[in-house]
Design a protein around this motif. Structure first.
Motif, PDB file in Angstrom:
ATOM      1  N   ARG A  53       0.829  -1.213   0.000  1.00 21.17           N
ATOM      2  CA  ARG A  53       0.000   0.000   0.000  1.00 21.17           C
ATOM      3  C   ARG A  53       0.857   1.253   0.000  1.00 21.17           C
ATOM      4  NH1 ARG A  53      -4.431  -2.033   4.534  1.00 21.17           N
ATOM      5  NH2 ARG A  53      -5.765  -3.216   3.093  1.00 21.17           N
ATOM      6  N   GLN A  54       1.945   1.231   0.763  1.00 18.99           N
ATOM      7  CA  GLN A  54       2.851   2.378   0.804  1.00 18.99           C
ATOM      8  C   GLN A  54       3.503   2.605  -0.557  1.00 18.99           C
ATOM      9  OE1 GLN A  54       3.265   4.670   2.821  1.00 18.99           O
ATOM     10  NE2 GLN A  54       5.290   5.580   2.513  1.00 18.99           N
ATOM     11  N   VAL A  55       3.951   1.515  -1.187  1.00 21.62           N
ATOM     12  CA  VAL A  55       4.575   1.619  -2.514  1.00 21.62           C
ATOM     13  C   VAL A  55       3.574   2.137  -3.530  1.00 21.62           C
ATOM     14  CG1 VAL A  55       5.539   0.286  -4.432  1.00 21.62           C
ATOM     15  CG2 VAL A  55       6.307  -0.164  -2.094  1.00 21.62           C
ATOM     16  N   GLU A  56       2.334   1.641  -3.462  1.00 21.72           N
ATOM     17  CA  GLU A  56       1.302   2.092  -4.398  1.00 21.72           C
ATOM     18  C   GLU A  56       1.040   3.589  -4.251  1.00 21.72           C
ATOM     19  OE1 GLU A  56      -3.235   0.834  -5.728  1.00 21.72           O
ATOM     20  OE2 GLU A  56      -2.648   0.644  -3.630  1.00 21.72           O
ATOM     21  N   PHE A  57       0.946   4.044  -2.993  1.00 24.04           N
ATOM     22  CA  PHE A  57       0.722   5.476  -2.748  1.00 24.04           C
ATOM     23  C   PHE A  57       1.875   6.313  -3.289  1.00 24.04           C
ATOM     24  CE2 PHE A  57       1.984   9.019   0.009  1.00 24.04           C
ATOM     25  CZ  PHE A  57       0.950   9.908  -0.284  1.00 24.04           C
ATOM     26  N   LEU A  58       3.102   5.876  -3.049  1.00 26.66           N
ATOM     27  CA  LEU A  58       4.271   6.625  -3.502  1.00 26.66           C
ATOM     28  C   LEU A  58       4.357   6.659  -5.029  1.00 26.66           C
ATOM     29  CD1 LEU A  58       6.864   5.340  -0.885  1.00 26.66           C
ATOM     30  CD2 LEU A  58       5.859   7.627  -1.007  1.00 26.66           C
ATOM     31  N   MET A  59       3.930   5.580  -5.672  1.00 28.73           N
ATOM     32  CA  MET A  59       3.896   5.567  -7.135  1.00 28.73           C
ATOM     33  C   MET A  59       2.894   6.581  -7.662  1.00 28.73           C
ATOM     34  SD  MET A  59       4.081   1.427  -7.744  1.00 28.73           S
ATOM     35  CE  MET A  59       3.366   1.574  -9.384  1.00 28.73           C
ATOM     36  N   LYS A  60       1.720   6.634  -7.023  1.00 25.92           N
ATOM     37  CA  LYS A  60       0.693   7.577  -7.456  1.00 25.92           C
ATOM     38  C   LYS A  60       1.133   9.017  -7.209  1.00 25.92           C
ATOM     39  CE  LYS A  60      -3.266   4.493  -6.879  1.00 25.92           C
ATOM     40  NZ  LYS A  60      -4.533   4.221  -6.149  1.00 25.92           N
ATOM     41  N   ARG A  61       1.801   9.228  -6.071  1.00 26.06           N
ATOM     42  CA  ARG A  61       2.295  10.578  -5.784  1.00 26.06           C
ATOM     43  C   ARG A  61       3.322  11.015  -6.814  1.00 26.06           C
ATOM     44  NH1 ARG A  61       5.506  11.836  -0.270  1.00 26.06           N
ATOM     45  NH2 ARG A  61       7.135  10.733  -1.433  1.00 26.06           N
ATOM     46  N   HIS A  62       4.192  10.088  -7.184  1.00 25.17           N
ATOM     47  CA  HIS A  62       5.212  10.402  -8.197  1.00 25.17           C
ATOM     48  C   HIS A  62       4.556  10.717  -9.542  1.00 25.17           C
ATOM     49  CE1 HIS A  62       8.980  10.250 -10.413  1.00 25.17           C
ATOM     50  NE2 HIS A  62       8.431   9.390 -11.252  1.00 25.17           N
ATOM     51  N   ALA A  63       3.551   9.917  -9.924  1.00 21.70           N
ATOM     52  CA  ALA A  63       2.866  10.142 -11.200  1.00 21.70           C
ATOM     53  C   ALA A  63       2.168  11.492 -11.216  1.00 21.70           C
ATOM     54  CB  ALA A  63       1.856   9.030 -11.451  1.00 21.70           C
ATOM     55  N   SER A  64       1.600  11.867 -10.068  1.00 28.06           N
ATOM     56  CA  SER A  64       0.915  13.157  -9.976  1.00 28.06           C
ATOM     57  C   SER A  64       1.908  14.311 -10.120  1.00 28.06           C
ATOM     58  CB  SER A  64       0.177  13.260  -8.642  1.00 28.06           C
ATOM     59  OG  SER A  64      -0.467  14.509  -8.512  1.00 28.06           O
ATOM     60  N   ARG A  65       3.071  14.157  -9.480  1.00 28.69           N
ATOM     61  CA  ARG A  65       4.087  15.206  -9.567  1.00 28.69           C
ATOM     62  C   ARG A  65       4.674  15.329 -10.963  1.00 28.69           C
ATOM     63  NH1 ARG A  65       7.469  14.265  -3.894  1.00 28.69           N
ATOM     64  NH2 ARG A  65       5.983  15.336  -2.530  1.00 28.69           N
ATOM     65  N   GLU A  66       4.725  14.216 -11.674  1.00 26.91           N
ATOM     66  CA  GLU A  66       5.277  14.213 -13.025  1.00 26.91           C
ATOM     67  C   GLU A  66       4.297  14.778 -14.053  1.00 26.91           C
ATOM     68  OE1 GLU A  66       8.541  13.040 -14.203  1.00 26.91           O
ATOM     69  OE2 GLU A  66       8.723  13.651 -12.112  1.00 26.91           O
ATOM     70  N   ALA A  67       3.009  14.798 -13.724  1.00 23.17           N
ATOM     71  CA  ALA A  67       1.995  15.302 -14.661  1.00 23.17           C
ATOM     72  C   ALA A  67       2.094  16.829 -14.734  1.00 23.17           C
ATOM     73  CB  ALA A  67       0.593  14.882 -14.212  1.00 23.17           C
ATOM     74  N   ASP A  68       2.452  17.354 -15.902  1.00 21.88           N
ATOM     75  CA  ASP A  68       2.668  18.799 -16.025  1.00 21.88           C
ATOM     76  C   ASP A  68       1.369  19.604 -15.995  1.00 21.88           C
ATOM     77  OD1 ASP A  68       1.623  18.105 -18.464  1.00 21.88           O
ATOM     78  OD2 ASP A  68       3.410  18.607 -19.629  1.00 21.88           O
ATOM     79  N   TRP A  69       0.224  18.923 -16.056  1.00 22.86           N
ATOM     80  CA  TRP A  69      -1.057  19.632 -16.042  1.00 22.86           C
ATOM     81  C   TRP A  69      -1.674  19.701 -14.642  1.00 22.86           C
ATOM     82  CZ3 TRP A  69      -4.945  16.241 -14.551  1.00 22.86           C
ATOM     83  CH2 TRP A  69      -4.644  14.880 -14.678  1.00 22.86           C
ATOM     84  N   VAL A  70      -0.987  19.134 -13.653  1.00 24.88           N
ATOM     85  CA  VAL A  70      -1.459  19.199 -12.269  1.00 24.88           C
ATOM     86  C   VAL A  70      -0.585  20.184 -11.503  1.00 24.88           C
ATOM     87  CG1 VAL A  70      -1.881  17.917 -10.144  1.00 24.88           C
ATOM     88  CG2 VAL A  70      -2.254  16.810 -12.356  1.00 24.88           C
ATOM     89  N   ARG A  71      -1.221  21.151 -10.823  1.00 20.81           N
ATOM     90  CA  ARG A  71      -0.467  22.151 -10.068  1.00 20.81           C
ATOM     91  C   ARG A  71      -0.279  21.696  -8.624  1.00 20.81           C
ATOM     92  NH1 ARG A  71      -4.260  25.530 -12.497  1.00 20.81           N
ATOM     93  NH2 ARG A  71      -5.219  25.992 -10.481  1.00 20.81           N
ATOM     94  N   HIS A  72       0.983  21.658  -8.182  1.00 20.83           N
ATOM     95  CA  HIS A  72       1.292  21.245  -6.813  1.00 20.83           C
ATOM     96  C   HIS A  72       2.071  22.310  -6.042  1.00 20.83           C
ATOM     97  CE1 HIS A  72      -0.166  17.134  -7.013  1.00 20.83           C
ATOM     98  NE2 HIS A  72       0.443  16.971  -8.162  1.00 20.83           N
ATOM     99  N   THR A  73       2.576  23.307  -6.730  1.00 19.11           N
ATOM    100  CA  THR A  73       3.439  24.287  -6.075  1.00 19.11           C
ATOM    101  C   THR A  73       2.754  25.643  -5.983  1.00 19.11           C
ATOM    102  OG1 THR A  73       4.464  24.826  -8.210  1.00 19.11           O
ATOM    103  CG2 THR A  73       5.533  23.159  -6.850  1.00 19.11           C
ATOM    104  N   ASP A  74       3.128  26.394  -4.960  1.00 20.62           N
ATOM    105  CA  ASP A  74       2.587  27.738  -4.787  1.00 20.62           C
ATOM    106  C   ASP A  74       3.133  28.658  -5.872  1.00 20.62           C
ATOM    107  OD1 ASP A  74       1.345  26.825  -2.496  1.00 20.62           O
ATOM    108  OD2 ASP A  74       2.986  27.462  -1.184  1.00 20.62           O
ATOM    109  N   ASP A  75       2.288  29.601  -6.308  1.00 23.70           N
ATOM    110  CA  ASP A  75       2.691  30.556  -7.334  1.00 23.70           C
ATOM    111  C   ASP A  75       3.056  31.876  -6.671  1.00 23.70           C
ATOM    112  OD1 ASP A  75       3.116  32.087  -9.530  1.00 23.70           O
ATOM    113  OD2 ASP A  75       1.105  31.926 -10.365  1.00 23.70           O
TER     114      ASP A  75
END
Length: 265
Positions: A53-75
């Motif tokens: 479960r931990q590995v699955e979550f970390l994989m999803k988090r990585h995929a989300s961070r790699e997606a250039d259309w998802v905003r994760h950082t403050d502007d």
């Protein structure tokens, strides 16, 4: 290898997921190894499930961070908009609630957050927990602390004058539906990069009370209005950290702020 723990693995899964997987397969402590006879099959299956479960979550988090259309950082490059909005927290006990309200205040362009009484604040007790919940928003929104809510109201009345209205949020027989009240202030009052509330001719001060007892009953009579959010379940009210953004965004909607805002802003 120890020097390159992710070498030989597909990096599409992300370094964190790979390291978590390796930590389970190659445990450092002898007692954690899968061939240890002291670990039963049931215990090993439970550990494997937790690791998966931990590995699955970390994989999803990585995929989300790699997606250039998802905003994760403050502007920090866009000019901040400030509206004639002030949050007044009447003896709110939880540092986590106060921190969440600071984050909401930043998101809604509030000019100031005022804390009173036992409310944790950025310069007093509970500041660390507050900042953790606020994710640093407490550094962007100006704030003041007063010993009592009555003192804070007296100062605000003197500073702002009658054109600024104090609106309490509480479930009472005197409350009106939050969507049925016209809140003083407007989007044209917004000033980029300027939190100086003295520049606004009129505005709204939203008063939120303690998580258990609500807004002080001695304070409500000196407020201009009291609003509430309708409840359709068994509970009488929402947590203050949940109800504040509901009303704040309704205020901004009434002022026409949303009309010229795109989803990408």
């Amino acid at each position: 290898s120890i020097e390159a723990p992710t070498e030989g693995y597909d990096m599409k899964y992300g370094k964190s997921a790979i390291k978590a997987y390796r930590a389970f397969v190659y445990p450092r402590k002898e007692s954690e190894k899968s061939n240890d006879q002291t670990v039963s099959d049931i215990q090993m299956k439970a550990k494997a499930l937790t690791a998966a479960r931990q590995v699955e979550f970390l994989m999803k988090r990585h995929a989300s961070r790699e997606a250039d259309w998802v905003r994760h950082t403050d502007d920090t490059t866009t000019s901040k908009r400030t509206f004639p909005l002030i949050l007044l927290l009447d003896n709110v006990r939880s540092a986590f609630n106060v921190g969440s309200l600071f984050r909401t205040a930043d998101a809604c362009g509030c000019a100031e957050v005022i804390t009173t009484g036992i409310s944790p604040h950025p310069f007093g007790s509970g500041a660390e927990k507050l900042s953790k919940s606020a994710l640093g928003a407490d550094r962007h929104v100006p704030s003041r602390h007063f010993s009592t809510t009555r003192e804070a109201i007296e100062v605000l009345r003197k500073e702002k004058g009658p054109s600024w209205k104090l609106i309490g949020m509480e479930t009472t027989e005197r409350s009106v539906l939050y969507t049925q009240l016209n809140y003083p202030g407007s989007s044209c009052s917004a000033i980029n990069d300027s939190p100086n509330v003295s520049l606004f001719d009129e505005g709204t001060i939203l008063v939120l009370g303690n998580e258990v007892t609500g807004v002080d009953t001695e304070i409500m009579p000196i407020l201009d209005e009291v609003v509430e959010i309708p409840m359709f379940g068994a509970k009488n009210s929402l947590n203050i950290a949940a109800c504040a953004p509901v009303v704040l965004y309704e205020i901004l909607r009434q002022w026409g702020v949303m009309e010229n805002v795109s989803a990408n802003e």
